[in-house]
Design a protein around this motif. Structure first.
Motif, short mmCIF file in Angstrom:
data_model
loop_
_atom_site.label_atom_id
_atom_site.label_comp_id
_atom_site.label_asym_id
_atom_site.label_seq_id
_atom_site.Cartn_x
_atom_site.Cartn_y
_atom_site.Cartn_z
N ARG A 183 12.39 -0.38 57.72
CA ARG A 183 11.46 -2.20 57.08
C ARG A 183 10.52 -2.25 58.27
NH1 ARG A 183 10.16 -0.21 53.46
NH2 ARG A 183 9.22 -2.70 53.28
N GLY A 184 11.01 -1.70 59.88
CA GLY A 184 10.45 -1.85 61.72
C GLY A 184 10.78 -4.13 61.51
N ILE A 185 12.00 -3.93 61.51
CA ILE A 185 12.22 -5.32 61.59
C ILE A 185 13.51 -5.41 63.20
CG2 ILE A 185 11.42 -6.90 59.28
CD1 ILE A 185 14.81 -6.88 58.78
N LYS A 186 13.39 -6.59 63.50
CA LYS A 186 15.23 -5.90 64.79
C LYS A 186 16.35 -7.44 63.12
CE LYS A 186 16.91 -8.21 68.97
NZ LYS A 186 17.67 -8.78 68.83
N ASP A 187 15.97 -8.39 62.57
CA ASP A 187 16.59 -9.23 62.59
C ASP A 187 16.00 -8.77 61.02
OD1 ASP A 187 18.23 -9.38 64.46
OD2 ASP A 187 16.78 -10.94 65.28
N TRP A 188 17.48 -9.54 59.95
CA TRP A 188 17.04 -10.04 58.75
C TRP A 188 16.84 -11.36 58.56
CZ3 TRP A 188 17.45 -6.66 54.72
CH2 TRP A 188 17.92 -5.05 55.33
N GLY A 189 16.63 -11.70 59.74
CA GLY A 189 16.20 -13.40 58.99
C GLY A 189 16.65 -13.76 60.35
N GLN A 190 16.00 -15.69 60.31
CA GLN A 190 16.76 -16.12 61.52
C GLN A 190 17.18 -18.01 61.54
OE1 GLN A 190 15.74 -15.52 64.75
NE2 GLN A 190 14.45 -13.44 63.91
N MET A 191 18.45 -17.29 61.01
CA MET A 191 19.05 -18.19 60.22
C MET A 191 20.03 -18.59 61.13
SD MET A 191 20.35 -18.50 56.96
CE MET A 191 21.90 -20.63 55.87
N ILE A 192 20.20 -17.97 61.97
CA ILE A 192 21.62 -18.07 62.87
C ILE A 192 21.54 -17.77 64.06
CG2 ILE A 192 24.56 -17.48 62.98
CD1 ILE A 192 24.41 -17.15 61.05
N GLU A 193 21.39 -19.01 64.93
CA GLU A 193 20.92 -18.94 66.39
C GLU A 193 21.32 -17.54 67.02
OE1 GLU A 193 19.69 -21.24 70.27
OE2 GLU A 193 20.67 -22.61 68.56
N GLY A 194 21.02 -16.96 67.51
CA GLY A 194 21.74 -15.52 68.71
C GLY A 194 22.76 -14.42 67.35
N HIS A 195 22.36 -14.94 66.45
CA HIS A 195 23.07 -13.97 65.34
C HIS A 195 21.96 -13.00 64.52
CE1 HIS A 195 27.33 -14.78 66.04
NE2 HIS A 195 26.12 -16.01 66.51
N GLY A 196 20.05 -13.89 64.27
CA GLY A 196 19.79 -13.01 63.58
C GLY A 196 19.60 -13.77 62.22
N GLY A 197 20.10 -13.49 60.74
CA GLY A 197 20.10 -13.63 59.43
C GLY A 197 21.01 -13.65 59.21
N MET A 198 21.36 -14.58 57.73
CA MET A 198 23.08 -13.91 57.65
C MET A 198 23.17 -12.85 57.02
SD MET A 198 25.48 -16.34 56.16
CE MET A 198 24.50 -18.03 55.64
N LEU A 199 22.55 -12.12 56.82
CA LEU A 199 22.85 -10.77 56.57
C LEU A 199 23.25 -9.66 57.90
CD1 LEU A 199 23.53 -9.04 54.30
CD2 LEU A 199 21.18 -7.98 54.28
N ASP A 200 22.83 -10.63 59.11
CA ASP A 200 23.54 -9.51 60.06
C ASP A 200 25.07 -9.64 60.40
OD1 ASP A 200 20.70 -8.84 61.39
OD2 ASP A 200 19.63 -11.42 60.35
N ARG A 201 24.92 -10.76 59.94
CA ARG A 201 25.89 -11.95 60.58
C ARG A 201 27.15 -11.29 59.44
NH1 ARG A 201 27.80 -12.12 64.43
NH2 ARG A 201 29.44 -10.55 64.14
N VAL A 202 26.34 -10.78 57.91
CA VAL A 202 27.90 -10.45 56.73
C VAL A 202 27.85 -9.38 56.75
CG1 VAL A 202 28.23 -12.55 55.94
CG2 VAL A 202 26.59 -11.67 55.01
N ASP A 203 27.30 -8.58 57.63
CA ASP A 203 26.99 -6.89 57.29
C ASP A 203 28.18 -5.69 56.84
OD1 ASP A 203 27.05 -6.51 59.71
OD2 ASP A 203 24.65 -6.14 60.57
#
Length: 318
Positions: free
Chosen positions: A280-300
């Protein structure tokens, strides 16, 4: 409060006290690194490290509060996590107007119903609701939009998002409904074991990768993942899982084998979701969690490990 409930509360208190101690040490190390090693200049690695540590403080606090509030609060918390993860997934997924009905079914019917079934302990329907009924209903709903443009791709993406973000993640609170002989009233400890083992693997892979990492696994998928980070992270977190055997119904060697299994699956969960992000051409799923990206980045990683852990426990211990 019964004797079993008191014992579980005491055990959880000890575990969270240990986690707090580790976070305090990590925060102290991060502070020392920021003060002594940057030489007054900005260091992106140290900034990212401290952001991750600060985010972990918040996440551990939220999880501790949910555990303190009881099983219902834990189920509600993971329903919110699924909602946020699914929202992030759909936001970067190609959809068209014809998919709106299917998305409404996902967000407003299947997601809350899945967690409600867990809340009432209806395993028979919880286990097949999304893989069977949602699998059939969602494409039917999309066809009502009379839009055939890239239909197969769109239908597959919506179904896959619901499976990963809702069905797979819902197996974490589903551990609460398992009836394990001699372990009654202590199922929250299984969730602690799962999350602490898998999430520590992510942390240790990051640390070992920064310290010793040199051989990239697949830079086109995940540029930061290295062979050294993978081996060091999985082995270290497997040791963590073995050390946590006392909060589970497992022996130490069973805890080690289970930890190794879910750590490997957790790694590939992050790997697969990284491949989707690159597509999809993105680095993170979101910016919800500082330093981690999005929620999905944390629970993948949890999304891939939770169903396997649930069924290992259900098959061998219930």
């Amino acid at each position: 409060m019964s004797t079993l409930e008191y014992s579980s509360s005491h055990t959880l208190l000890l575990v969270f006290a240990g986690i707090t101690g580790c976070l305090f040490v990590a925060s102290l190390v991060g502070l020392i690194l920021r003060m002594c090693l940057t030489g007054g200049r900005t260091n992106s690695v140290i900034i990212n490290l401290n952001a991750r540590i600060n985010a972990w403080w918040v996440m551990v606090l939220i999880l501790a509060l949910a555990f303190w509030a009881g099983n219902t609060a834990v189920i509600v918390l993971f329903a919110f996590i699924s909602l946020q993860a699914l929202r992030e997934y759909i936001s970067v997924t190609y959809t068209r107007r014809g998919d709106y009905r299917a998305l409404l079914w996902c967000f407003f019917f299947f997601l809350p119903l899945q967690y409600w079934l867990i809340g009432i302990g209806w395993y028979g329907l919880f286990s097949i609701l999304i893989p069977v009924y949602a699998f059939l209903l969602l494409p039917i709903s999309s066809t009502l939009g009379a839009d055939t443009t890239r239909f197969l791709e769109r239908a597959a993406k919506v179904q896959w998002g619901l499976m990963i973000c809702v069905y797979c993640l819902s197996h974490v609170p589903a551990l609460l409904v398992l009836d394990i002989a001699g372990f009654t009233g202590r199922n929250l400890q299984l969730i602690v074991f799962l999350l602490l083992t898998v999430q520590s693997s992510d942390v240790f892979q990051y640390v070992w990768g920064k310290l010793l990492g040199s051989r990239k696994l697949a830079p086109e998928i995940s540029p930061s993942k290295t062979l050294e980070g993978l081996i060091g992270g999985v082995l270290t977190s497997t040791a963590v899982g073995a050390a946590l055997w006392w909060i589970t119904p497992f022996t130490w060697w069973q805890a080690a084998l289970i930890a190794l299994t879910i750590n490997v699956l957790g790694f590939f969960g992050g790997f697969v979701l990284s491949a989707i992000k690159r597509d999809r051409g993105i680095k993170d799923w979101g910016q919800m969690i500082e330093g981690h990206g999005g929620m999905l980045d944390r629970v993948d990683s949890v999304s891939f490990s939770a169903p396997i852990f649930f069924h290992i426990v259900r098959y061998w211990w219930t």
